[in-house]
Design an enzyme around this catalytic site. Structure first.
Site, PDB file in Angstrom:
ATOM      1  N   LYS A  11      29.149  44.398   3.331  1.00  0.00           N
ATOM      2  CA  LYS A  11      29.541  45.766   3.691  1.00  0.00           C
ATOM      3  C   LYS A  11      31.007  45.827   4.140  1.00  0.00           C
ATOM      4  CE  LYS A  11      24.861  47.261   4.963  1.00  0.00           C
ATOM      5  NZ  LYS A  11      24.017  47.907   6.038  1.00  0.00           N
ATOM      6  N   TYR A  51      21.520  55.053  -0.915  1.00  0.00           N
ATOM      7  CA  TYR A  51      20.739  55.139   0.322  1.00  0.00           C
ATOM      8  C   TYR A  51      19.858  56.388   0.369  1.00  0.00           C
ATOM      9  CZ  TYR A  51      22.867  51.104   2.647  1.00  0.00           C
ATOM     10  OH  TYR A  51      23.252  49.828   3.012  1.00  0.00           O
ATOM     11  N   ASN A 114      26.661  46.425  10.055  1.00  0.00           N
ATOM     12  CA  ASN A 114      25.916  45.172  10.231  1.00  0.00           C
ATOM     13  C   ASN A 114      26.117  44.185   9.076  1.00  0.00           C
ATOM     14  OD1 ASN A 114      24.391  46.509   8.363  1.00  0.00           O
ATOM     15  ND2 ASN A 114      22.518  46.598   9.581  1.00  0.00           N
ATOM     16  N   HIS A 117      23.773  44.183   3.317  1.00  0.00           N
ATOM     17  CA  HIS A 117      22.548  44.847   2.856  1.00  0.00           C
ATOM     18  C   HIS A 117      21.742  43.828   2.072  1.00  0.00           C
ATOM     19  CE1 HIS A 117      19.806  47.653   0.877  1.00  0.00           C
ATOM     20  NE2 HIS A 117      19.994  46.908  -0.196  1.00  0.00           N
ATOM     21  N   GLU A 128      17.707  48.267  -7.256  1.00  0.00           N
ATOM     22  CA  GLU A 128      19.054  48.147  -6.667  1.00  0.00           C
ATOM     23  C   GLU A 128      19.973  47.272  -7.527  1.00  0.00           C
ATOM     24  OE1 GLU A 128      17.660  48.848  -2.022  1.00  0.00           O
ATOM     25  OE2 GLU A 128      18.463  46.893  -2.603  1.00  0.00           O
TER      26      GLU A 128
HETATM   27  P1  IDP Z   1      18.167  47.115   6.656  1.00  0.00           P
HETATM   28  O1  IDP Z   1      19.603  47.175   6.147  1.00  0.00           O
HETATM   29  O2  IDP Z   1      17.965  46.010   7.661  1.00  0.00           O
HETATM   30  O3  IDP Z   1      17.160  47.076   5.531  1.00  0.00           O
HETATM   31  P2  IDP Z   1      17.446  49.926   7.014  1.00  0.00           P
HETATM   32  O4  IDP Z   1      16.454  50.423   8.010  1.00  0.00           O
HETATM   33  O5  IDP Z   1      17.065  49.926   5.566  1.00  0.00           O
HETATM   34  O6  IDP Z   1      17.911  48.457   7.487  1.00  0.00           O
HETATM   35  O7  IDP Z   1      18.768  50.798   7.212  1.00  0.00           O
HETATM   36  C1  IDP Z   1      19.802  50.793   6.246  1.00  0.00           C
HETATM   37  C2  IDP Z   1      21.126  50.693   6.958  1.00  0.00           C
HETATM   38  O8  IDP Z   1      21.331  51.889   7.723  1.00  0.00           O
HETATM   39  C3  IDP Z   1      21.238  49.572   7.999  1.00  0.00           C
HETATM   40  O9  IDP Z   1      21.538  48.318   7.429  1.00  0.00           O
HETATM   41  C4  IDP Z   1      22.365  50.083   8.872  1.00  0.00           C
HETATM   42  O10 IDP Z   1      23.650  49.921   8.245  1.00  0.00           O
HETATM   43  C5  IDP Z   1      22.037  51.573   8.921  1.00  0.00           C
HETATM   44  N1  IDP Z   1      21.175  51.909  10.071  1.00  0.00           N
HETATM   45  C6  IDP Z   1      19.856  51.644  10.219  1.00  0.00           C
HETATM   46  N2  IDP Z   1      19.384  52.094  11.393  1.00  0.00           N
HETATM   47  C7  IDP Z   1      20.445  52.675  12.007  1.00  0.00           C
HETATM   48  C8  IDP Z   1      20.615  53.333  13.275  1.00  0.00           C
HETATM   49  O11 IDP Z   1      19.673  53.486  14.067  1.00  0.00           O
HETATM   50  N3  IDP Z   1      21.871  53.778  13.568  1.00  0.00           N
HETATM   51  C9  IDP Z   1      22.933  53.637  12.701  1.00  0.00           C
HETATM   52  N4  IDP Z   1      22.812  53.047  11.509  1.00  0.00           N
HETATM   53  C10 IDP Z   1      21.591  52.558  11.167  1.00  0.00           C
HETATM   54 MG    MG Z   2      16.742  48.527   4.093  1.00  0.00          MG
END
Ligand code: IDP
Ligand code: MG
Length: 140
Positions: A11, A51, A114, A117, A128
């Site tokens: 990312k 997304y 974070n 992905h 994807e």
């Molecule tokens: P993942 O990437 O671990 O699969 P997902 O729940 O699919 O997590 O969420 C997609 C992305 O959305 C996350 O990687 C993160 O960048 C963002 N995200 C998820 N939850 C939050 C939140 O509570 N606040 C802000 N961004 C979030």
């Molecule tokens: Mg996810």
């Protein structure tokens, strides 16, 4: 267990800090092979489409603007049980909850920025991968 493919994205928070090589080293050390890879900048429409499953979530707008804030590296990882293995190497979504040694524990800035992905299941992995890559671009 079968050989699988999964979609990974390094990312913008990580490309900005020049972490592509260190993240790729973790995939390779864990036995995943990078069989396709490209650096690109997502448009808003592309990030929204990628997304789309999260479009009703409160963090959707912030996530799209973060994912378009700089280049990403999209990649296909290959290996035994690659979808689950990549999720292990990544660590939990919230880096505060990620296990020591995972990419997110070491590199992520916060729950949004974070660093990586990874697809969450075999069917989403196939969708994807085809979002970013043509079959001809993937070499085992
Ligand atoms: P993942 O990437 O671990 O699969 P997902 O729940 O699919 O997590 O969420 C997609 C992305 O959305 C996350 O990687 C993160 O960048 C963002 N995200 C998820 N939850 C939050 C939140 O509570 N606040 C802000 N961004 C979030
Ligand atoms: Mg996810």
């Amino acid at each position: 267990m079968a050989t699988e493919h999964t979609l990974s994205i390094i990312k913008p928070d990580a490309t900005r800090r020049n972490l592509t090589g260190r993240i790729n080293a973790k995939f390779e050390a864990a036995g995943l092979r990078i069989v396709a890879q490209k650096r690109l900048r997502l448009t808003q429409a592309q990030a929204e489409a990628f997304y789309a499953v999260h479009r009703e979530r409160p963090f959707f707008g912030g996530l799209v603007s973060f994912m378009t804030s700089g280049p990403v590296v999209a990649q296909v990882l290959e290996g035994e049980d690659a979808v689950a293995k990549n999720r292990e190497i990544m660590g939990a979504t919230d880096p505060k909850k990620a296990d020591a040694g995972t990419i997110r524990a070491e590199f992520a800035k916060d729950i949004e920025a974070n660093s990586v992905h990874g697809s969450d299941a075999a069917d989403t992995a196939a969708q994807e991968i085809s979002f970013f890559f043509a079959g001809i671009e993937i070499t085992g």
